[in-house]
Structures are given as structure tokens and as C-alpha cells.
Design a protein around this motif. Structure first.
Motif, short mmCIF file in Angstrom:
data_model
loop_
_atom_site.label_atom_id
_atom_site.label_comp_id
_atom_site.label_asym_id
_atom_site.label_seq_id
_atom_site.Cartn_x
_atom_site.Cartn_y
_atom_site.Cartn_z
N TYR A 14 0.92 -1.13 -0.11
CA TYR A 14 0.07 -0.05 0.12
C TYR A 14 0.86 1.23 -0.05
O TYR A 14 0.51 2.35 -0.55
N LYS A 17 1.42 2.21 -3.47
CA LYS A 17 0.26 2.79 -4.16
C LYS A 17 -0.02 1.75 -5.27
O LYS A 17 -0.19 2.18 -6.43
N ASN A 48 -6.65 -0.12 0.36
CA ASN A 48 -6.39 1.48 0.21
C ASN A 48 -7.84 2.25 0.15
O ASN A 48 -7.95 3.52 -0.19
N ALA A 71 -1.71 1.33 5.51
CA ALA A 71 -2.96 1.38 4.55
C ALA A 71 -3.81 2.55 5.27
O ALA A 71 -4.25 3.49 4.79
#
Length: 214
Positions: A14, A17, A48, A71
Motif C-alpha cells: 500500500y 500505491k 487503500n 494503509a
């Protein structure tokens, strides 16, 4: 791989991304049903936060729960207007506490991320939580194309870069049927396509029974 290392994998995932940001097809599918219910929704293993935000922006009060601290922090920062909607918790034990309002559990691609012990904890806590109304689940089936890849560590359990436990629809339906009525079930491809991936998934909607045998 230990649970700690599995969490580290998701923290890094996370942070980089790598996850898609548009709401999942399962969230859109579920929304058509959840919007009529007016219950609080808990997006367990929210990652996310894309589905958590989708629900909130469409007038469904939704809390995203994830064990990944990274996250959760990223979600609170990115969606600062909804920062109170993200909780850094273990969703397998979260429902042991009393939830004051009627609620829905939404699980998209998280059921297959927990081991059998955590699944038992989650199911037991949901069974005992009287304000549970519905459970929405989408998870990788034992019929999925990547089943068997990686190191086998248990029944339907494999390690690649992270832990996966592929789900037997027969077993899961049997477990849920002890305290829920199955309203919808489908096991198929073409439900959760992403780029070149077309996983074979299970979709279930279950409604808590009013009377449960103890």
C-alpha cells in the motif's frame, strides 16, 4: 511466512500505491442492495479504502477496517474529510465488541487472506453479534487459475509473495448457514476482472437468521 511478515508485505504494497483506486465491481454490485438497507457498513480488510470511500460518497456510512497500519495512515491522509472512517484494527476480532447499531459486513478479496484460525474467530464473533444483519463476500475460489501456485502450507493454503487461502464455496456456505440464510450465491469468472486478470471468484450475500440454534 509469519503473520507479521504477511502484514509487512501489505504495508509495503500500500505504501507503493499498487492497488487500483476505482471502486471494485463487487462494491458497485453490492451498493445496489446496501443503499436500500440504511445500515452501517464495515469494509473489512479495506486496503487503500477505495470501496469505503465509494460507499461514503454515495450516502452509505461505511468504516474501513484494516490491520495494515500503513494503509490506514495513507487513507486518513488521502481522504482527510473521512479520516474518522478508517480504523487500524484486526477485523477477525473487531466484532467481539458490541456494535450499537445494525450493521453489514462487506468483504472484498479479504476472506482468502486470513487463515483458518482467524476465520473461526471472525465467524464466531459475527454469530454472537446480535446487530449483524448481512454479510457480503467476494473471494478467490479453489477453482481459481492461480490455485496451486507457490508453496503449499496447508489445505488450500499457499505462499507466494504473500499468504492466500483459496475458498471452498461448499465449506463457506455450510459455515455461514449455521447462523445466516444464503440469499445470493455465484461462483464464476468474469466477476472481478482487472487488467489481464480474470479470477474465478465466489460471491455470497447472507442474511443473519432471527433465531439461531446454540
Amino acid at each position: 511466512m509469519s503473520k507479521k511478515n504477511n502484514i509487512n508485505f501489505w504495508n509495503i504494497f500500500y505504501k507503493k500505491k499498487l492497488a487500483p483506486v476505482k471502486p471494485s465491481s463487487f462494491a458497485k454490485f453490492s451498493f445496489k442492495r446496501i443503499e436500500k438497507m440504511k445500515y452501517i457498513t464495515f469494509d473489512i480488510g479495506c486496503g487503500n479504502g477505495r470501496d469505503t470511500i465509494f460507499f461514503n460518497k454515495n450516502n452509505i456510512e461505511c468504516f474501513g477496517i484494516d490491520k495494515s497500519k500503513e494503509a490506514t495512515l495513507l487513507n486518513k491522509k488521502k481522504y482527510f474529510n473521512y479520516s474518522d472512517k478508517f480504523l487500524n484494527r484486526n477485523f477477525c476480532t473487531f466484532f467481539k465488541k458490541k456494535i450499537k447499531k445494525k450493521f453489514i459486513v462487506f468483504s472484498r478479496f479479504t476472506w482468502h487472506s486470513i487463515d483458518y484460525k482467524d476465520e473461526r474467530n471472525l465467524l464466531n464473533s459475527l454469530k454472537k453479534n446480535k446487530n449483524l444483519e448481512f454479510i457480503f463476500i467476494e473471494a478467490r475460489s479453489i477453482k481459481d487459475g492461480i490455485y496451486g501456485k507457490g508453496k503449499k502450507i496447508g489445505t488450500h493454503e499457499f505462499l507466494t509473495s504473500h499468504y492466500r487461502r483459496f475458498i471452498s464455496s461448499k465449506v463457506l456456505i455450510n459455515q455461514l448457514s449455521k447462523f445466516c440464510k444464503i440469499l445470493y450465491f455465484k461462483e464464476s469468472k468474469n466477476l472481478a476482472k482487472f487488467k489481464n486478470e480474470n479470477p474465478h471468484v465466489i460471491r455470497i450475500i447472507a442474511k443473519r437468521k432471527k433465531f439461531i440454534r446454540r
